[in-house]
Motif scaffolding. Structure first.
Motif, PDB file in Angstrom:
ATOM      1  N   LEU A  32       0.831  -1.203   0.000  1.00  0.00           N
ATOM      2  CA  LEU A  32       0.000   0.000   0.000  1.00  0.00           C
ATOM      3  C   LEU A  32       0.866   1.255   0.000  1.00  0.00           C
ATOM      4  O   LEU A  32       0.575   2.235  -0.688  1.00  0.00           O
ATOM      5  CB  LEU A  32      -0.953   0.002   1.199  1.00  0.00           C
ATOM      6  CG  LEU A  32      -1.995   1.109   1.244  1.00  0.00           C
ATOM      7  CD1 LEU A  32      -2.815   1.172  -0.035  1.00  0.00           C
ATOM      8  CD2 LEU A  32      -2.911   0.903   2.448  1.00  0.00           C
ATOM      9  N   SER A  33       1.959   1.220   0.721  1.00  0.00           N
ATOM     10  CA  SER A  33       2.897   2.337   0.738  1.00  0.00           C
ATOM     11  C   SER A  33       3.509   2.547  -0.650  1.00  0.00           C
ATOM     12  O   SER A  33       3.631   3.695  -1.118  1.00  0.00           O
ATOM     13  CB  SER A  33       3.987   2.096   1.781  1.00  0.00           C
ATOM     14  OG  SER A  33       4.840   3.203   1.870  1.00  0.00           O
ATOM     15  N   ASP A  34       3.877   1.468  -1.332  1.00  0.00           N
ATOM     16  CA  ASP A  34       4.413   1.573  -2.688  1.00  0.00           C
ATOM     17  C   ASP A  34       3.396   2.192  -3.635  1.00  0.00           C
ATOM     18  O   ASP A  34       3.728   3.041  -4.462  1.00  0.00           O
ATOM     19  CB  ASP A  34       4.834   0.202  -3.226  1.00  0.00           C
ATOM     20  CG  ASP A  34       6.102  -0.330  -2.590  1.00  0.00           C
ATOM     21  OD1 ASP A  34       6.809   0.435  -1.890  1.00  0.00           O
ATOM     22  OD2 ASP A  34       6.382  -1.538  -2.784  1.00  0.00           O
ATOM     23  N   TYR A  35       2.149   1.762  -3.512  1.00  0.00           N
ATOM     24  CA  TYR A  35       1.089   2.315  -4.361  1.00  0.00           C
ATOM     25  C   TYR A  35       0.924   3.815  -4.095  1.00  0.00           C
ATOM     26  O   TYR A  35       0.801   4.614  -5.024  1.00  0.00           O
ATOM     27  CB  TYR A  35      -0.229   1.584  -4.120  1.00  0.00           C
ATOM     28  CG  TYR A  35      -1.352   2.107  -4.985  1.00  0.00           C
ATOM     29  CD1 TYR A  35      -1.478   1.681  -6.297  1.00  0.00           C
ATOM     30  CD2 TYR A  35      -2.267   3.031  -4.494  1.00  0.00           C
ATOM     31  CE1 TYR A  35      -2.493   2.168  -7.103  1.00  0.00           C
ATOM     32  CE2 TYR A  35      -3.281   3.523  -5.293  1.00  0.00           C
ATOM     33  CZ  TYR A  35      -3.385   3.082  -6.598  1.00  0.00           C
ATOM     34  OH  TYR A  35      -4.398   3.572  -7.400  1.00  0.00           O
ATOM     35  N   GLY A  36       0.944   4.196  -2.834  1.00  0.00           N
ATOM     36  CA  GLY A  36       0.827   5.608  -2.479  1.00  0.00           C
ATOM     37  C   GLY A  36       1.977   6.425  -3.047  1.00  0.00           C
ATOM     38  O   GLY A  36       1.779   7.545  -3.543  1.00  0.00           O
ATOM     39  N   ALA A  37       3.186   5.884  -3.008  1.00  0.00           N
ATOM     40  CA  ALA A  37       4.349   6.591  -3.551  1.00  0.00           C
ATOM     41  C   ALA A  37       4.205   6.781  -5.056  1.00  0.00           C
ATOM     42  O   ALA A  37       4.508   7.850  -5.599  1.00  0.00           O
ATOM     43  CB  ALA A  37       5.631   5.827  -3.219  1.00  0.00           C
ATOM     44  N   GLU A  38       3.742   5.747  -5.740  1.00  0.00           N
ATOM     45  CA  GLU A  38       3.527   5.854  -7.192  1.00  0.00           C
ATOM     46  C   GLU A  38       2.462   6.903  -7.494  1.00  0.00           C
ATOM     47  O   GLU A  38       2.625   7.723  -8.398  1.00  0.00           O
ATOM     48  CB  GLU A  38       3.124   4.483  -7.748  1.00  0.00           C
ATOM     49  CG  GLU A  38       2.906   4.444  -9.248  1.00  0.00           C
ATOM     50  CD  GLU A  38       1.491   4.840  -9.673  1.00  0.00           C
ATOM     51  OE1 GLU A  38       1.367   5.516 -10.707  1.00  0.00           O
ATOM     52  OE2 GLU A  38       0.530   4.488  -8.967  1.00  0.00           O
ATOM     53  N   LEU A  39       1.400   6.895  -6.722  1.00  0.00           N
ATOM     54  CA  LEU A  39       0.316   7.850  -6.909  1.00  0.00           C
ATOM     55  C   LEU A  39       0.800   9.280  -6.672  1.00  0.00           C
ATOM     56  O   LEU A  39       0.547  10.183  -7.485  1.00  0.00           O
ATOM     57  CB  LEU A  39      -0.833   7.513  -5.959  1.00  0.00           C
ATOM     58  CG  LEU A  39      -2.073   8.378  -6.013  1.00  0.00           C
ATOM     59  CD1 LEU A  39      -2.712   8.318  -7.394  1.00  0.00           C
ATOM     60  CD2 LEU A  39      -3.064   7.905  -4.945  1.00  0.00           C
ATOM     61  N   ASP A  40       1.522   9.501  -5.596  1.00  0.00           N
ATOM     62  CA  ASP A  40       2.063  10.835  -5.307  1.00  0.00           C
ATOM     63  C   ASP A  40       2.995  11.303  -6.416  1.00  0.00           C
ATOM     64  O   ASP A  40       3.036  12.493  -6.746  1.00  0.00           O
ATOM     65  CB  ASP A  40       2.816  10.837  -3.976  1.00  0.00           C
ATOM     66  CG  ASP A  40       1.904  10.673  -2.786  1.00  0.00           C
ATOM     67  OD1 ASP A  40       0.726  11.048  -2.871  1.00  0.00           O
ATOM     68  OD2 ASP A  40       2.380  10.154  -1.759  1.00  0.00           O
ATOM     69  N   GLY A  41       3.738  10.367  -6.996  1.00  0.00           N
ATOM     70  CA  GLY A  41       4.683  10.717  -8.039  1.00  0.00           C
ATOM     71  C   GLY A  41       4.037  11.145  -9.343  1.00  0.00           C
ATOM     72  O   GLY A  41       4.630  11.876 -10.128  1.00  0.00           O
ATOM     73  N   ARG A  42       2.801  10.702  -9.597  1.00  0.00           N
ATOM     74  CA  ARG A  42       2.188  11.034 -10.879  1.00  0.00           C
ATOM     75  C   ARG A  42       1.248  12.230 -10.837  1.00  0.00           C
ATOM     76  O   ARG A  42       0.741  12.639 -11.872  1.00  0.00           O
ATOM     77  CB  ARG A  42       1.498   9.812 -11.475  1.00  0.00           C
ATOM     78  CG  ARG A  42       0.254   9.342 -10.797  1.00  0.00           C
ATOM     79  CD  ARG A  42      -0.326   8.159 -11.575  1.00  0.00           C
ATOM     80  NE  ARG A  42      -1.355   7.472 -10.866  1.00  0.00           N
ATOM     81  CZ  ARG A  42      -2.646   7.670 -11.039  1.00  0.00           C
ATOM     82  NH1 ARG A  42      -3.063   8.537 -11.918  1.00  0.00           N
ATOM     83  NH2 ARG A  42      -3.523   6.991 -10.328  1.00  0.00           N
ATOM     84  N   VAL A  43       1.026  12.810  -9.666  1.00  0.00           N
ATOM     85  CA  VAL A  43       0.185  14.008  -9.600  1.00  0.00           C
ATOM     86  C   VAL A  43       1.055  15.243  -9.421  1.00  0.00           C
ATOM     87  O   VAL A  43       2.183  15.167  -8.938  1.00  0.00           O
ATOM     88  CB  VAL A  43      -0.862  13.925  -8.463  1.00  0.00           C
ATOM     89  CG1 VAL A  43      -1.799  12.738  -8.673  1.00  0.00           C
ATOM     90  CG2 VAL A  43      -0.222  13.888  -7.093  1.00  0.00           C
ATOM     91  N   ARG A  44       0.512  16.380  -9.826  1.00  0.00           N
ATOM     92  CA  ARG A  44       1.256  17.622  -9.688  1.00  0.00           C
ATOM     93  C   ARG A  44       1.107  18.222  -8.297  1.00  0.00           C
ATOM     94  O   ARG A  44       2.048  18.751  -7.725  1.00  0.00           O
ATOM     95  CB  ARG A  44       0.777  18.637 -10.726  1.00  0.00           C
ATOM     96  CG  ARG A  44       1.586  19.918 -10.645  1.00  0.00           C
ATOM     97  CD  ARG A  44       1.132  21.003 -11.576  1.00  0.00           C
ATOM     98  NE  ARG A  44       2.027  22.119 -11.614  1.00  0.00           N
ATOM     99  CZ  ARG A  44       2.362  22.882 -10.579  1.00  0.00           C
ATOM    100  NH1 ARG A  44       1.903  22.623  -9.385  1.00  0.00           N
ATOM    101  NH2 ARG A  44       3.173  23.908 -10.706  1.00  0.00           N
TER     102      ARG A  44
END
Length: 182
Positions: A32-44
């Motif tokens: 879940l932490s990995d998914y959150g990091a990926e999500l944070d990385g793709r938004v401005r």
């Protein structure tokens, strides 16, 4: 035009906070932490309502001083560096690379700059969904029943959604990713 993504942790019975505002039940495992990091990385931009902003801005600037949880250590520097916005009628400034917006119109303009991630903030999410501004709903269902508290999405009317993805993280938390039907 960017997308507004509502990312929220919720109990099985549909609450984002337990009675008395308690939020000690969301488990951040490695997947879940990995998914959150990926999500944070793709938004401005990260977006908050005032109440969630107060919690976030009191914790993340100094998270490494009070926690050794791998998620916290990974997320704190991202949070500090990422552009942020808070919707508030009472704040004039917010600090930490954050601008203050006046409501749905300010969020509409923010979307023109790129994808925006609204983390929590059920009241703000409801108002923005009512204004037709939320494009995607990322609902993280945790294996807990709270029995009361704040509902996940207080809206004034029906919002049609289409399931885009369902998956399980760390054998415990289920992601339900919906897009808004237009």
């Amino acid at each position: 035009m960017g997308k507004l993504i509502y990312h929220v942790h919720v109990s099985v019975d549909g609450f984002v906070e337990g009675p008395g505002g308690v939020f000690d039940w969301a488990e951040m495992g490695p997947e879940l932490s990995d998914y959150g990091a990926e999500l944070d990385g793709r938004v401005r931009t990260l977006l908050y309502g005032r109440k969630v902003w107060e919690v976030m801005s009191s914790y993340w600037p100094k998270a490494e001083e009070v926690s050794d949880h791998p998620h916290d250590l990974r997320y704190a520097p991202v949070w500090r560096s990422k552009p942020k916005a808070v919707v508030s009628r009472t704040l004039e400034t917010a600090g930490w690379n954050t601008r203050v917006l006046d409501g749905p119109e300010g969020v509409r303009k923010l979307k023109e700059e790129g994808d925006v991630l609204l983390n929590g903030g059920a009241g703000l999410a409801g108002a923005l969904a009512d204004a037709g501004l939320v494009d995607e709903f990322l609902v993280m269902v945790h294996p807990v029943v709270l029995g009361g508290g704040r509902r996940v999405l207080p809206v004034d009317g029906r919002v049609g959604l289409r399931l885009e993805e369902a998956r399980v993280f760390d054998g415990r938390v289920t992601l339900l990713r919906y897009s808004r039907e237009v």
